[in-house]
Design a protein around this motif. Structure first.
Motif, short mmCIF file in Angstrom:
data_model
loop_
_atom_site.label_atom_id
_atom_site.label_comp_id
_atom_site.label_asym_id
_atom_site.label_seq_id
_atom_site.Cartn_x
_atom_site.Cartn_y
_atom_site.Cartn_z
N PHE A 98 -18.23 -6.35 -8.04
CA PHE A 98 -18.20 -6.90 -9.40
C PHE A 98 -18.45 -8.41 -9.34
N ALA A 126 -11.71 -10.94 1.86
CA ALA A 126 -11.33 -9.58 1.53
C ALA A 126 -10.65 -9.46 0.18
N ALA A 127 -10.35 -10.59 -0.46
CA ALA A 127 -9.52 -10.52 -1.65
C ALA A 127 -10.31 -10.37 -2.95
N PHE A 129 -4.13 -14.27 -1.69
CA PHE A 129 -4.16 -13.34 -0.55
C PHE A 129 -4.68 -14.02 0.70
N PRO A 164 0.84 -1.20 0.00
CA PRO A 164 0.00 0.00 0.00
C PRO A 164 0.88 1.25 0.00
N TYR A 176 -11.62 -0.80 -10.19
CA TYR A 176 -11.71 -1.65 -9.00
C TYR A 176 -11.60 -0.88 -7.69
N ALA A 177 -10.99 0.29 -7.72
CA ALA A 177 -10.98 1.09 -6.49
C ALA A 177 -12.12 2.10 -6.51
N ASN A 190 -13.27 -8.38 -5.15
CA ASN A 190 -13.93 -7.08 -5.14
C ASN A 190 -15.44 -7.25 -4.95
N ASP A 221 -7.08 -5.50 -0.01
CA ASP A 221 -6.67 -6.65 -0.82
C ASP A 221 -7.51 -6.77 -2.09
N TYR A 222 -8.78 -6.36 -2.03
CA TYR A 222 -9.60 -6.53 -3.23
C TYR A 222 -9.26 -5.53 -4.33
N VAL A 223 -8.35 -4.62 -4.05
CA VAL A 223 -7.79 -3.79 -5.11
C VAL A 223 -6.39 -4.28 -5.44
N LEU A 224 -5.61 -4.61 -4.39
CA LEU A 224 -4.24 -5.09 -4.61
C LEU A 224 -4.22 -6.37 -5.44
N ILE A 245 -7.54 1.77 -1.81
CA ILE A 245 -6.39 1.31 -2.59
C ILE A 245 -5.44 0.44 -1.78
N SER A 246 -5.57 0.40 -0.45
CA SER A 246 -4.74 -0.54 0.31
C SER A 246 -5.46 -1.84 0.58
#
Ligand SMILES: Nc1ncnc2c1ncn2[C@@H]1O[C@H](COP(=O)(O)OP(=O)(O)OP(=O)(O)O)[C@@H](O)[C@H]1O
Ligand SMILES: [Mg+2]
Lengths: 335, 350
Positions: free
Chosen positions: A110, A104-105, A99, A62, B262-263, A107, B243-246, B240-241
């Protein structure tokens, strides 16, 4: 070991997180290496910096996280120096990451299809695949991770799937990119105990079948032991011990490893390191010398002053602890 | 079949949006009662004001009777409601026409203004919010911070005066007042100048109308945009930090796609309600700006109605404003449902 036979080599890596008020000195000179086809484990209690290390390798920390020093070599490419195109190429086709938290991994806004097709589009860039082709590849991947009814999964939103199903989707996505190396970051946290073993078994089979190299982070020590050949033990942002898996469990050298294995939970649902007295280091003001010395039952004077380096104690064992330094070495350092 | 029908009805009844619509209608009714009473207890004699000081007393008296002004308030309200259900808002004491006809004449100008304002506001929010939120601490982020503080402090009418002074009177780039340049005339169909110009096939008039719309819309959009971009920015910084964006970074997707898709979408979930509220409030907030730009919108009718104590006019304007506000809010609810599938499928909290 020669350069050529190394797939990934991390050398003396330093990573800091910055917040408005503080700097967290997390990774403190970490080095690891993985040979092609090799499976290594990475263990350590919560907060040791395992996720930080894996994210650094793919350079997806991050914005607060910074790599301040070190080298990350993938084959001969220095990932900290290479062009953006090369980095994207490696992320797309060489290295994949599972992850930590399956919930949480993915999105949340979508469908799985949308997410997988986007990912596959860039992995197969330049091969003229149509959207329907990509969807078929996605279905094939979902079948490979043993998801029943892959069509339904593909058209679902993450919140419509169970934790175990989501983690299988995450594994399927990681597999698409991991054509050489898989970074599996605690692939079973937040899952039911019964499912944890299943998922690890699945990963193990897939890695075997595809002849991938793997870094496996897990709190399930038994599984790590059987799935890997070599294990790195991490404490407070340092690698404190490295050993072949079986030897590590039979005869742990570092006092931290000893405590870790002694206190290892019998069931795999809980976290490692729970029974060890004291707290993980405060990364804002990490202890000088050995970061483990405040909790170490054998701490000596030198431990508070000098940081022990990872040294070879015999042919395949390495440990970073003053107890194993040669006596005259200690003398020299104390002068 | 009938059973199916029933379950369908049940579904509608259960849907949040339907409930909100019903609730809004009820509150509109309440609003009408309040404003109806307020307008009548204010001092001043509407019949006398409408007919002028020299009208003979008996004429005025007859006029009062016509408007039921001598009867008790609840009866007056009853008559008004009865008319309302026939689609009538009553006769304006200023224009002596049905109020709904007057409003239909002025409302499109305001709605057109609202729409361009909404477009500028939404695009500006998304572009600035995403750019600065995806790179916290960057130059663009710093610039947005400064702009946001200024934007939040300065009210829309001050922006209006400022923009008009600089870009119309000093630089002459934009027309200072009105909806269209003198000399251009297009037949009225919808009342929306831009749309009517397109219908008439007069492209020059279309551009001219847009030119006139731009400054007042910008003045209305700036403050809200600054605030919303900040809200979007903080949601982005948080996302943006995650996981679902990373995850998408780890697969080598281009940065722009990761940020703007995605963010952005999860971040919008928290921003849209604020945007919606701001846009809905425009119907009332546009008043001052309309006056500055001499915009023949709802304000023009509303203000005359207030000053002249045009009872039905006042109630009509307030109700229409309330209605527009309500409709906008319902549209926003629908949009939120479209953006966030967790709401659409009713549940699935993590
Ligand atoms: N964005 C951040 N800002 C500040 N500190 C952070 C940030 N991310 C992680 N850290 C800190 O870095 C340290 C290492 O975190 P990391 O996630 O790498 O540990 P971990 O070994 O993966 O632990 P776990 O087993 O709980 O996943 C922790 O103390 C954590 O609080
Ligand atoms: Mg972790």
């Amino acid at each position: 070991m020669s350069e050529a036979s190394t797939l990934l080599k991390v050398e003396d890596l330093y990573v800091k997180y910055r917040s408005y008020w503080y700097t967290y000195h997390v990774l403190d000179g970490v080095s690891i290496r993985i040979k092609p086809g090799e499976k290594v484990g990475l263990i350590g209690e919560s907060g040791a910096g395992k996720t930080t290390l894996l994210k650094s390798i793919l350079r997806i920390l991050p914005p607060q996280g910074r790599i301040t020093k070190g080298k990350i070599l993938y084959k001969d490419i220095n990932l900290l120096r290479c062009s953006k195109g090369t980095l994207l190429e490696i992320r797309r086709k060489k290295v994949g990451m599972i992850f930590q938290d399956p919930l949480a991994a993915l999105n949340p806004v979508f469908t799985i299809k949308e997410q997988m097709v986007d990912i596959l589009k860039y992995i197969y860039k330049g091969s003229n695949y149509k959207k329907s082709d990509l969807e078929n590849i996605a279905l094939e991947l979902l079948r490979e991770v043993m998801l029943p009814d892959p069509e339904r999964v593909l058209n679902s939103y993450p919140f419509q799937l169970s934790g175990g199903m989501r983690q299988r989707v995450v594994i399927a996505m990681a597999l698409a990119s991991a054509q050489e190396l898989l970074l599996a970051d605690e692939p079973t946290t937040n899952l039911d105990v019964t499912i944890q073993a299943q998922i690890l078994k699945l990963i193990s089979n897939l890695v075997e079948k595809r002849r991938l190299s793997m870094v496996l982070v897990s709190h399930a020590l038994g599984m790590v032991r059987s799935m890997t050949k070599r294990i790195y033990v991490m404490y407070g942002g340092n690698i404190v011990e490295e050993a072949p898996s079986s030897k590590l469990f039979n005869e742990p050298l570092h006092p931290y490893t000893q405590l870790l294995i002694e206190n290892a939970p019998k069931i795999i649902a809980t976290k490692l390191g729970e029974g060890i007295k004291g707290n993980p280091p405060d990364y804002r003001y990490p202890p000088p010398g050995c970061r483990f010395h405040p909790r170490c039952p054998y701490a000596m004077d030198i431990c508070k002053k000098v940081k022990p380096l990872l040294i070879k104690v015999n042919n395949d064992r390495y440990v970073a602890c003053h107890l194993y330094a040669e006596k005259d070495m200690i003398k020299k350092l104390e002068v | 079949m009938p059973k199916n029908y029933l379950s369908y009805l049940k579904k509608i009844y259960k849907s949040v949006i339907f409930r909100r619509a019903v609730l809004s209608l009820l509150s509109l009714l309440g609003l009408s009662l309040i404003i109806f009473t307020l307008a009548r207890v204010m001092p001043g004699d509407p019949a006398r004001m409408a007919l002028g000081p020299r009208a003979p007393e008996e004429v005025v008296q007859r006029y009062r009777e016509l408007l039921h002004l001598n009867e008790p308030l609840y009866l007056q309200y009853y008559y008004w409601l009865r008319d309302l259900f026939q689609g009538k808002l009553g006769i304006s004491l200023v224009s002596f026409r049905e109020v709904s006809i007057d409003i239909a004449e002025f409302l499109p100008a305001t709605l057109e203004l609202m729409m361009l304002t909404a477009i500028i506001q939404i695009i500006g929010t998304i572009v600035f919010g995403t750019l600065s939120g995806s790179r916290p601490g960057s130059i663009i982020d710093g610039a947005l911070r400064v702009f946001a503080y200024i934007g939040i402090c300065i009210p829309a009418f001050a922006w209006a005066l400022f923009l008009q002074f600089i870009f119309s009177y000093q630089l002459g780039w934009f027309p200072p007042t009105e909806r269209i340049s003198p000399g251009i005339s297009i037949p009225r169909v919808t009342g929306f100048m831009t749309i009517d110009a397109l219908i008439a096939g007069n492209f020059n008039a279309f551009v001219d109308a847009l030119w006139h719309l731009f400054l007042p819309s910008l003045a209305l959009a700036l403050g809200a945009m600054a605030q919303e971009a900040r809200i979007l920015r903080s949601a982005m910084v948080e996302n943006i930090s995650k996981d679902y964006v990373l995850t998408f970074m780890s697969h080598g997707l281009p940065y722009r796609l990761v940020y703007f898709k995605y963010a952005l979408k999860p971040s919008l979930v928290s921003t849209i309600p604020v945007m919606g509220l701001d846009i809905a409030s425009l119907i009332a907030n546009a008043f001052m700006v309309e006056i500055i730009f001499n915009w023949p919108g709802l304000s023009k009718f509303g203000i005359t109605a207030m000053l002249r104590k045009d009872l039905n006019g006042i109630v009509g304007v307030v109700l229409v404003a309330g209605l527009i506000y309500t409709i906008t809010n319902i549209i926003v609810d629908v949009i939120i449902t479209l953006v966030d599938p967790r709401i659409r499928y009713g549940g699935g909290g993590e």
